[in-house]
Scaffold this motif. Sequence first.
Motif, PDB file in Angstrom:
ATOM      1  N   TYR A  22      -1.567  19.307   6.211  1.00 26.80           N
ATOM      2  CA  TYR A  22      -1.958  18.325   5.895  1.00 26.80           C
ATOM      3  C   TYR A  22      -1.408  17.323   6.792  1.00 26.80           C
ATOM      4  O   TYR A  22      -0.672  16.898   5.867  1.00 26.80           O
ATOM      5  CB  TYR A  22      -3.639  17.895   5.622  1.00 26.80           C
ATOM      6  N   GLU A  23      -2.057  16.386   7.316  1.00 24.54           N
ATOM      7  CA  GLU A  23      -1.100  14.859   7.467  1.00 24.54           C
ATOM      8  C   GLU A  23      -2.118  13.694   7.115  1.00 24.54           C
ATOM      9  O   GLU A  23      -3.360  13.950   7.174  1.00 24.54           O
ATOM     10  CB  GLU A  23      -0.979  14.423   9.496  1.00 24.54           C
ATOM     11  N   ARG A  24      -1.609  13.029   6.462  1.00 25.22           N
ATOM     12  CA  ARG A  24      -2.360  11.216   6.357  1.00 25.22           C
ATOM     13  C   ARG A  24      -1.896  10.572   7.230  1.00 25.22           C
ATOM     14  O   ARG A  24      -0.493   9.697   7.178  1.00 25.22           O
ATOM     15  CB  ARG A  24      -1.838  10.849   4.527  1.00 25.22           C
ATOM     16  N   GLY A  25      -2.460   9.791   7.600  1.00 24.97           N
ATOM     17  CA  GLY A  25      -1.999   8.785   8.819  1.00 24.97           C
ATOM     18  C   GLY A  25      -1.930   7.221   7.918  1.00 24.97           C
ATOM     19  O   GLY A  25      -2.070   6.799   6.671  1.00 24.97           O
ATOM     20  N   VAL A  26      -1.321   6.135   9.002  1.00 29.95           N
ATOM     21  CA  VAL A  26      -0.481   5.445   8.359  1.00 29.95           C
ATOM     22  C   VAL A  26      -1.830   4.463   7.589  1.00 29.95           C
ATOM     23  O   VAL A  26      -2.286   3.175   7.333  1.00 29.95           O
ATOM     24  CB  VAL A  26       0.362   3.743   9.108  1.00 29.95           C
ATOM     25  N   ASP A  27      -3.106   4.450   8.772  1.00 34.77           N
ATOM     26  CA  ASP A  27      -4.040   4.024   7.889  1.00 34.77           C
ATOM     27  C   ASP A  27      -4.938   5.027   7.104  1.00 34.77           C
ATOM     28  O   ASP A  27      -6.645   4.180   6.125  1.00 34.77           O
ATOM     29  CB  ASP A  27      -5.364   3.978   9.715  1.00 34.77           C
ATOM     30  N   GLY A  28      -4.579   5.628   6.238  1.00 38.89           N
ATOM     31  CA  GLY A  28      -5.620   6.448   5.156  1.00 38.89           C
ATOM     32  C   GLY A  28      -5.828   7.516   5.685  1.00 38.89           C
ATOM     33  O   GLY A  28      -6.185   8.059   4.896  1.00 38.89           O
ATOM     34  N   SER A  29      -5.792   7.236   7.117  1.00 38.01           N
ATOM     35  CA  SER A  29      -6.623   8.835   7.342  1.00 38.01           C
ATOM     36  C   SER A  29      -6.465  10.262   6.971  1.00 38.01           C
ATOM     37  O   SER A  29      -5.052  10.283   7.450  1.00 38.01           O
ATOM     38  CB  SER A  29      -7.678   8.933   8.435  1.00 38.01           C
ATOM     39  N   GLU A  30      -6.983  11.580   6.427  1.00 36.23           N
ATOM     40  CA  GLU A  30      -6.537  12.372   6.931  1.00 36.23           C
ATOM     41  C   GLU A  30      -6.732  13.536   7.989  1.00 36.23           C
ATOM     42  O   GLU A  30      -7.951  13.988   8.361  1.00 36.23           O
ATOM     43  CB  GLU A  30      -6.136  12.968   5.403  1.00 36.23           C
ATOM     44  N   CYS A  31      -5.736  14.518   8.637  1.00 34.41           N
ATOM     45  CA  CYS A  31      -5.728  15.653   9.495  1.00 34.41           C
ATOM     46  C   CYS A  31      -5.437  16.697   9.218  1.00 34.41           C
ATOM     47  O   CYS A  31      -3.816  17.069   9.223  1.00 34.41           O
ATOM     48  CB  CYS A  31      -5.517  15.028  10.720  1.00 34.41           C
ATOM     49  N   ASP A  32      -6.629  18.105   9.053  1.00 34.92           N
ATOM     50  CA  ASP A  32      -5.772  18.658   8.456  1.00 34.92           C
ATOM     51  C   ASP A  32      -5.246  20.022   9.962  1.00 34.92           C
ATOM     52  O   ASP A  32      -5.450  19.687  10.915  1.00 34.92           O
ATOM     53  CB  ASP A  32      -7.123  19.833   8.130  1.00 34.92           C
ATOM     54  N   TRP A  33      -4.212  20.776   9.238  1.00 34.48           N
ATOM     55  CA  TRP A  33      -3.464  21.515  10.268  1.00 34.48           C
ATOM     56  C   TRP A  33      -3.649  22.828   9.839  1.00 34.48           C
ATOM     57  O   TRP A  33      -3.438  24.074  10.404  1.00 34.48           O
ATOM     58  CB  TRP A  33      -1.795  21.583  10.187  1.00 34.48           C
ATOM     59  N   GLY A  34      -4.015  23.300   8.586  1.00 35.16           N
ATOM     60  CA  GLY A  34      -4.175  24.434   7.537  1.00 35.16           C
ATOM     61  C   GLY A  34      -4.129  24.626   6.425  1.00 35.16           C
ATOM     62  O   GLY A  34      -4.609  24.161   5.808  1.00 35.16           O
ATOM     63  N   ARG A  35      -4.545  25.992   6.046  1.00 38.71           N
ATOM     64  CA  ARG A  35      -4.432  26.230   4.428  1.00 38.71           C
ATOM     65  C   ARG A  35      -3.184  27.182   4.173  1.00 38.71           C
ATOM     66  O   ARG A  35      -3.076  28.062   4.599  1.00 38.71           O
ATOM     67  CB  ARG A  35      -5.114  26.838   4.208  1.00 38.71           C
ATOM     68  N   VAL A  36      -2.915  27.193   2.984  1.00 38.74           N
ATOM     69  CA  VAL A  36      -1.752  28.282   2.267  1.00 38.74           C
ATOM     70  C   VAL A  36      -2.132  29.493   2.374  1.00 38.74           C
ATOM     71  O   VAL A  36      -3.470  29.563   1.283  1.00 38.74           O
ATOM     72  CB  VAL A  36      -1.426  27.893   0.697  1.00 38.74           C
TER      73      VAL A  36
END
Length: 160
Positions: free
Chosen positions: A60-74
């Motif tokens: 996943y990614e963490r935004g500069v504002d602290g938000s998180e956005c998943d991309w997938g799973r291992v």
Amino acid sequence: MTSAPTIPPLTGKINVGVSVERAFDLFTRSFDTWWPVQYHIGQADMAEAILESHVGGRWYERGVDGSECDWGRVLIWEPPHRLVVTWQINGMWQFDPEPANASEIDIRFTPGGPAQTTVEIEHRHLERLVAGQAMRDALVGGGDWRAVLELFAKAAADQQ
């Protein structure tokens, strides 16, 4: 019921001048140091990219504002030779929480000597994605996985 036509996988391959253990470690544990910050889908600019080092872990990614956005799973974690993750980003560049709609990215690390590793990526099952052909076309137009592997290889060269 007819199934969706198969979309050919995207592939990439590169040789790096580090051991297979170092290549796997750099690819996974230092993921944020080489992944391009412009490759994100969250609303905020990306502060960091994170790959959790275990089966079931998030990618996943963490935004500069602290938000998180998943991309997938291992899906598979086999250091130092193999990593498989789901790609749950659809053709509209949005996270799709439905695992049945995920494609897979299989990354293999093959030793070619004490300080030489071949890294191969296969991004498969694109037909599972909503608008999968559009996703494939966009990735190919942007240099697909070869461009990402080149960034990884540069990071590996900087580690020598």
